[in-house]
Design an enzyme around this catalytic site. Structure first.
Site, PDB file in Angstrom:
ATOM      1  CG  MET A   8      30.256  16.796  10.921  1.00  0.00           C
ATOM      2  SD  MET A   8      30.303  18.434  11.660  1.00  0.00           S
ATOM      3  CE  MET A   8      30.826  19.402  10.292  1.00  0.00           C
ATOM      4  CB  CYS A  98      29.822  12.924   1.377  1.00  0.00           C
ATOM      5  SG  CYS A  98      31.648  14.169   1.365  1.00  0.00           S
ATOM      6  CG  ASN A 199      22.012  15.770  10.051  1.00  0.00           C
ATOM      7  OD1 ASN A 199      22.417  15.670   8.797  1.00  0.00           O
ATOM      8  ND2 ASN A 199      22.588  16.487  10.757  1.00  0.00           N
TER       9      ASN A 199
END
Length: 309
Positions: A8, A98, A199
Site C-alpha cells: 500500500m 494501482c 484481495n
C-alpha cells in the site's frame, strides 16, 4: 491458507511491516512499489524501500518480503528485477493494480490492464531475468472501466511465466467502493495452474471465509483491513480476539517510538494520521483521536497527545 500483507503506497512501509508482522502470522509481505522508467535504479533505491534487504529480505519477525516493481517497459523492468535479486530479494512482484491517476497517466499500474500483450511481454522479460528458484508474482484488478478483461489478462501473465497472481476483485473504475466481486476471481482460479490470491474488502474473519468460499482461493491478501484491525490476520488464522482500544493505544505509542528515516518532523505525522484514518473504521475512539491530531504538524505535539490518552 497463506495470508499476505498487501503493498500500500504511502502507508505500508518497512516500519508498519515490522509492527504488523510482529502481531500476526503473515506468510509474506510485498513492498510499496518501486517505480521503473528508463534506467537501472541504484542500490540505494531498493534499500530505501526495502531495508529488509539488510536482513535476508525478512522483517525482524522473520516474515519474507517480496519487492514490487511498477512500470511499463519490459526490458527496464527486467533489468531492475535482476538488480533487486542481486541485492538479495527473495522474489519480484509486478504492479498492474494501482488505480492512482498519477501512476496511470504514465501507463503504470492498472492502466496496463487494457493491453494484455504488454502484460505478457513484461512477465516474460522479468521471468527470464529473475533466477529460476525465485518467484515472480503479479497483482491485477478485474479490468479498467468494466470488470471484463480479467481472464485475458490473467492468462497473458500466466503464459508469460509468473509464479502466482493476486487479484484485487474490483476494476480500476470501481476504485475501493464495495462490494468486491470475489466470484469473478473463481473464474481466474479455475483457468490458471498457479496459486491465485484473492484481495479486496476483507475486514474481518467472516469476510475472509466468505472471500475464500466465493473465489475458490486458499490464500488471502490483506491491505486496508489489516490497518483498520491491526491483528486481523491473527483473528483469521488463529481465532485471536480483536485488539482492544487500550491495546491499540499501546501500539500507537510503540509505532511512535520506532526510529524513522529522513526528516521525522515531516514523515511521522503524516504516516500516523494515515493509519488513524483506517483505525477509525473499526475503533470509534480513533475518530476522536484523529480529530485531536489532524491539524498537528510536529512529532513532539502528536507524541504528547498520545501519551496523554
Amino acid at each position: 491458507m497463506r495470508l499476505i500483507l498487501a503493498p500500500m503506497e504511502g502507508v505500508l512501509d518497512h516500519l508498519m511491516r515490522d509492527l504488523l508482522t510482529r502481531l500476526n502470522p503473515f506468510d509474506l509481505c510485498v513492498t510499496e512499489f518501486i517505480r521503473v522508467v528508463d534506467m537501472r535504479l541504484p542500490p540505494r533505491v531498493f534499500y530505501r524501500l526495502c531495508p529488509e534487504l539488510y536482513q535476508g529480505c525478512r522483517t525482524p519477525a522473520g516474515t519474507p518480503v517480496r519487492i514490487q516493481l511498477l512500470g511499463q517497459d519490459p526490458d527496464w523492468l527486467a533489468e531492475n528485477a535482476a538488480q533487486a535479486c542481486r541485492l538479495g530479494a527473495g522474489g519480484i512482484d509486478l504492479n498492474f493494480g494501482c488505480p492512482a491517476k498519477t501512476v496511470n497517466r504514465h501507463r503504470g499500474g492498472a492502466a496496463l490492464l487494457g493491453d494484455s500483450e504488454q502484460l505478457y511481454r513484461i512477465a516474460r522479460a522479468v521471468r527470464a531475468a529473475v533466477p529460476a528458484g525465485l518467484p515472480v508474482s503479479a497483482k491485477i484488478r478485474l479490468g479498467l472501466e468494466e470488470r471484463d478483461s480479467y481472464l485475458e489478462n490473467s492468462l497473458a501473465l500466466y503464459e508469460g511465466g509468473i509464479s502466482e497472481l493476486a487479484v484485487h476483485a474490483r476494476s480500476k473504475q470501481d476504485g475501493y467502493r464495495p462490494p468486491a466481486y470475489w466470484p469473478l476471481v473463481a473464474e481466474i482460479r479455475a483457468a490458471l495452474a498457479i496459486p491465485v490470491v484473492v484481495n479486496g474488502e476483507i475486514w474481518n474473519a467472516a469476510q475472509a471465509d466468505q472471500a475464500r468460499r466465493e473465489s475458490g482461493c486458499q490464500d488471502l491478501m490483506l491491505g486496508r483491513g489489516a490497518l483498520a484491525l491491526p491483528n486481523l490476520a491473527a483473528t483469521i488464522k488463529a481465532g485471536t480476539a480483536a485488539l482492544s482500544w487500550a491495546q491499540i493505544r499501546a501500539l500507537l505509542l510503540d509505532y511512535s517510538d520506532m526510529e524513522i528515516e529522513g526528516d521525522k518532523g515531516l514523515y511521522y505525522p503524516n504516516r500516523l494520521k494515515q493509519w488513524l484514518s483506517y483505525l477509525k473504521l473499526q475503533y470509534p475512539e480513533a475518530q476522536a483521536l484523529f480529530g485531536q491530531v489532524r491539524t498537528l504538524k510536529h512529532t513532539a505535539d502528536i507524541r504528547r497527545t498520545l501519551a496523554a490518552l
